[in-house]
Motif scaffolding. Structure first.
Motif, mmCIF file in Angstrom:
data_model
loop_
_atom_site.group_PDB
_atom_site.id
_atom_site.type_symbol
_atom_site.label_atom_id
_atom_site.label_comp_id
_atom_site.label_asym_id
_atom_site.label_seq_id
_atom_site.Cartn_x
_atom_site.Cartn_y
_atom_site.Cartn_z
ATOM 1 N N ARG A 32 2.288 3.382 3.168
ATOM 2 C CA ARG A 32 2.806 2.376 4.087
ATOM 3 C C ARG A 32 1.809 2.135 5.226
ATOM 4 N N ASP A 33 0.647 1.604 4.865
ATOM 5 C CA ASP A 33 -0.375 1.302 5.868
ATOM 6 C C ASP A 33 -1.407 0.362 5.236
ATOM 7 N N ALA A 34 -2.509 0.139 5.939
ATOM 8 C CA ALA A 34 -3.505 -0.842 5.498
ATOM 9 C C ALA A 34 -4.414 -0.315 4.404
ATOM 10 N N THR A 35 -4.145 0.883 3.875
ATOM 11 C CA THR A 35 -5.002 1.408 2.807
ATOM 12 C C THR A 35 -4.724 0.747 1.469
ATOM 13 N N ASN A 36 -3.664 -0.048 1.368
ATOM 14 C CA ASN A 36 -3.380 -0.724 0.100
ATOM 15 C C ASN A 36 -3.255 -2.223 0.312
ATOM 16 N N ALA A 37 -3.485 -2.981 -0.755
ATOM 17 C CA ALA A 37 -3.600 -4.436 -0.660
ATOM 18 C C ALA A 37 -2.271 -5.172 -0.772
ATOM 19 N N ARG A 38 -1.169 -4.462 -0.572
ATOM 20 C CA ARG A 38 0.137 -5.112 -0.442
ATOM 21 C C ARG A 38 0.822 -4.544 0.792
ATOM 22 N N GLY A 42 8.271 -3.219 5.327
ATOM 23 C CA GLY A 42 9.375 -2.859 4.444
ATOM 24 C C GLY A 42 8.947 -2.419 3.060
ATOM 25 N N LEU A 43 7.659 -2.540 2.738
ATOM 26 C CA LEU A 43 7.170 -2.116 1.429
ATOM 27 C C LEU A 43 6.470 -0.769 1.517
ATOM 28 N N ASN A 44 6.245 -0.179 0.357
ATOM 29 C CA ASN A 44 5.396 0.987 0.199
ATOM 30 C C ASN A 44 6.073 2.279 0.669
ATOM 31 N N PHE A 45 5.305 3.367 0.700
ATOM 32 C CA PHE A 45 5.883 4.703 0.779
ATOM 33 C C PHE A 45 5.271 5.531 1.902
ATOM 34 N N ASP A 46 6.139 6.213 2.646
ATOM 35 C CA ASP A 46 5.638 7.290 3.489
ATOM 36 C C ASP A 46 5.503 8.530 2.610
ATOM 37 N N GLU A 47 5.067 9.648 3.182
ATOM 38 C CA GLU A 47 4.784 10.825 2.351
ATOM 39 C C GLU A 47 6.050 11.360 1.676
ATOM 40 N N ARG A 48 7.144 11.374 2.404
ATOM 41 C CA ARG A 48 8.393 11.872 1.816
ATOM 42 C C ARG A 48 8.852 10.973 0.672
ATOM 43 N N GLY A 49 8.801 9.646 0.892
ATOM 44 C CA GLY A 49 9.204 8.714 -0.162
ATOM 45 C C GLY A 49 8.292 8.777 -1.366
ATOM 46 N N ALA A 50 6.980 8.949 -1.117
ATOM 47 C CA ALA A 50 6.035 9.055 -2.222
ATOM 48 C C ALA A 50 6.338 10.279 -3.070
ATOM 49 N N ARG A 51 6.636 11.390 -2.421
ATOM 50 C CA ARG A 51 6.960 12.614 -3.170
ATOM 51 C C ARG A 51 8.215 12.408 -4.014
ATOM 52 N N THR A 79 -8.591 7.363 8.284
ATOM 53 C CA THR A 79 -7.287 6.957 7.753
ATOM 54 C C THR A 79 -7.344 6.894 6.228
ATOM 55 N N TRP A 80 -8.431 6.373 5.700
ATOM 56 C CA TRP A 80 -8.578 6.236 4.248
ATOM 57 C C TRP A 80 -8.860 7.582 3.578
ATOM 58 N N THR A 81 -9.722 8.404 4.174
ATOM 59 C CA THR A 81 -9.996 9.712 3.568
ATOM 60 C C THR A 81 -8.755 10.603 3.625
ATOM 61 N N SER A 82 -7.993 10.483 4.693
ATOM 62 C CA SER A 82 -6.738 11.235 4.783
ATOM 63 C C SER A 82 -5.775 10.799 3.689
ATOM 64 N N ALA A 83 -5.769 9.499 3.358
ATOM 65 C CA ALA A 83 -4.901 8.997 2.294
ATOM 66 C C ALA A 83 -5.314 9.583 0.946
ATOM 67 N N VAL A 84 -6.619 9.708 0.709
ATOM 68 C CA VAL A 84 -7.100 10.342 -0.522
ATOM 69 C C VAL A 84 -6.593 11.776 -0.601
#
Length: 334
Positions: A32-38, A42-51, A79-84
């Protein structure tokens, strides 16, 4: 022939569940941040939701791919390396990456993590793919939607890397990863902020002339009465050119490969992909269900495969502009 994977979008947990329950072999999600192209509110996942989503998919035999497919800037590199690092810790099956620096980081820091080259990487030749394979050991490439079917075949014949092609969803007028068109209107590039029409820049106005839609104040379309109005993007707006009003750059219509599934299978694609992490769970469920049936039928008996009329009707109901096209795939350019 190896089984062709069906890869479906998961912009939310309900959408992920629809994809998994209706037969997707893999889903792709983003943080849920600018690391993805959508990158929409209201879209995408925080860490808990991703898990939660990863657990749901894995328990049902479905792979999870995580899109980190925008281009980091120097001031936001961490921000991007942390996402990896977070993706690796969560146990995703692969990362979908576009930026070479981020690929180098992922390959060096998490050498066992499978890497896919995003469509945003704009690799359209076997030579480009070989570069990414040699430098970063990518295992799959997602081809941009600008290649003809013969060009797709030629790429597959000349690479050992798995090839994924788009099967259904919105088309892009540009070679993905190279579009700066909307930045002229919004001041933000989709390649870095993750949205070609950021919600904060979109305005709908009821006027005596019709329903106007503006992108950062720029009028890009006007709808009349009950006319269907999709989410506004600059390249699919209507403009007056030489006195004629119409779609100057790209018409709103969806890609659909129902007609050529046997040819794609015969060409050797490893996966077909549904676009639409910004779309509803109902869209995801319906498209996944139809393509699961069609793909299974085409793989079981490609010689006698014919798209069923109800498949076409169901996909057209959720298609952009309620129409479909093969786009560049059916064009004869070489």
């Amino acid at each position: 022939m190896a089984k062709v994977e069906l890869v479906c979008p998961a912009g939310s947990f309900p959408a992920l569940r629809q994809a998994v329950d209706n037969g997707a072999d893999a889903v792709y999600m983003g943080f849920r941040d600018a690391t993805n192209a959508r990158n929409f509110p209201g879209l995408n996942f925080d860490e808990r939701g991703a898990r939660q989503g990863i657990d749901y998919a894995h328990q049902r035999g479905c792979k999870v791919l995580l899109a980190l497919n925008t281009y980091p800037q120097p001031q936001s590199w961490q921000t991007w390396t942390s996402a990896v690092d977070r993706a690796a810790a969560l146990g995703v099956d692969a990362l979908i990456l576009a930026d070479m620096g981020l690929m180098a980081y992922a390959h060096r820091t998490h050498p066992q993590l499978r890497l896919h080259l995003s469509v945003q990487g704009s690799a359209t030749s076997a030579e480009a793919i070989a570069f990414y394979k040699g430098r970063f050991n990518i295992q799959r490439v997602v081809l941009p939607r600008v290649l003809s079917l013969s060009q797709v075949r030629r790429v597959i014949e000349n690479t050992e890397v798995e090839v994924e092609t788009f099967a259904f969803g919105s088309l892009c007028v540009m070679v993905e990863g190279r579009c700066y068109l909307s930045s002229y209107a919004t001041g933000e590039s989709p390649n870095t902020c993750g949205a070609c029409s950021p919600a904060k820049s979109v305005r709908w106005e009821e006027t005596p002339q019709g329903r106007d839609v503006r992108l950062n104040g720029v009028l890009i379309d006007r709808y009349q009465g009950d006319e269907s109005a999709g989410y506004p993007v600059l390249c699919k707006g209507r403009f007056k050119v030489n006195g004629k009003l119409g779609y100057a750059l790209e018409e709103p219509t969806s890609l659909s490969v129902l007609d050529i599934l046997p040819q794609l299978i015969e060409a050797g694609v490893s996966a077909i992909k549904v676009e639409g992490r910004q779309r509803s769970p109902a869209y995801v469920g319906q498209v996944t269900r139809v393509l699961r049936q069609a793909l299974d039928a085409a793989q079981a008996n490609p010689q006698s495969y014919t798209p069923r009329s109800d498949w076409v009707a169901q996909l057209d109901r959720v298609a952009e502009g309620s129409t479909h096209t093969l786009g560049a795939l059916e064009r004869v350019w070489q």
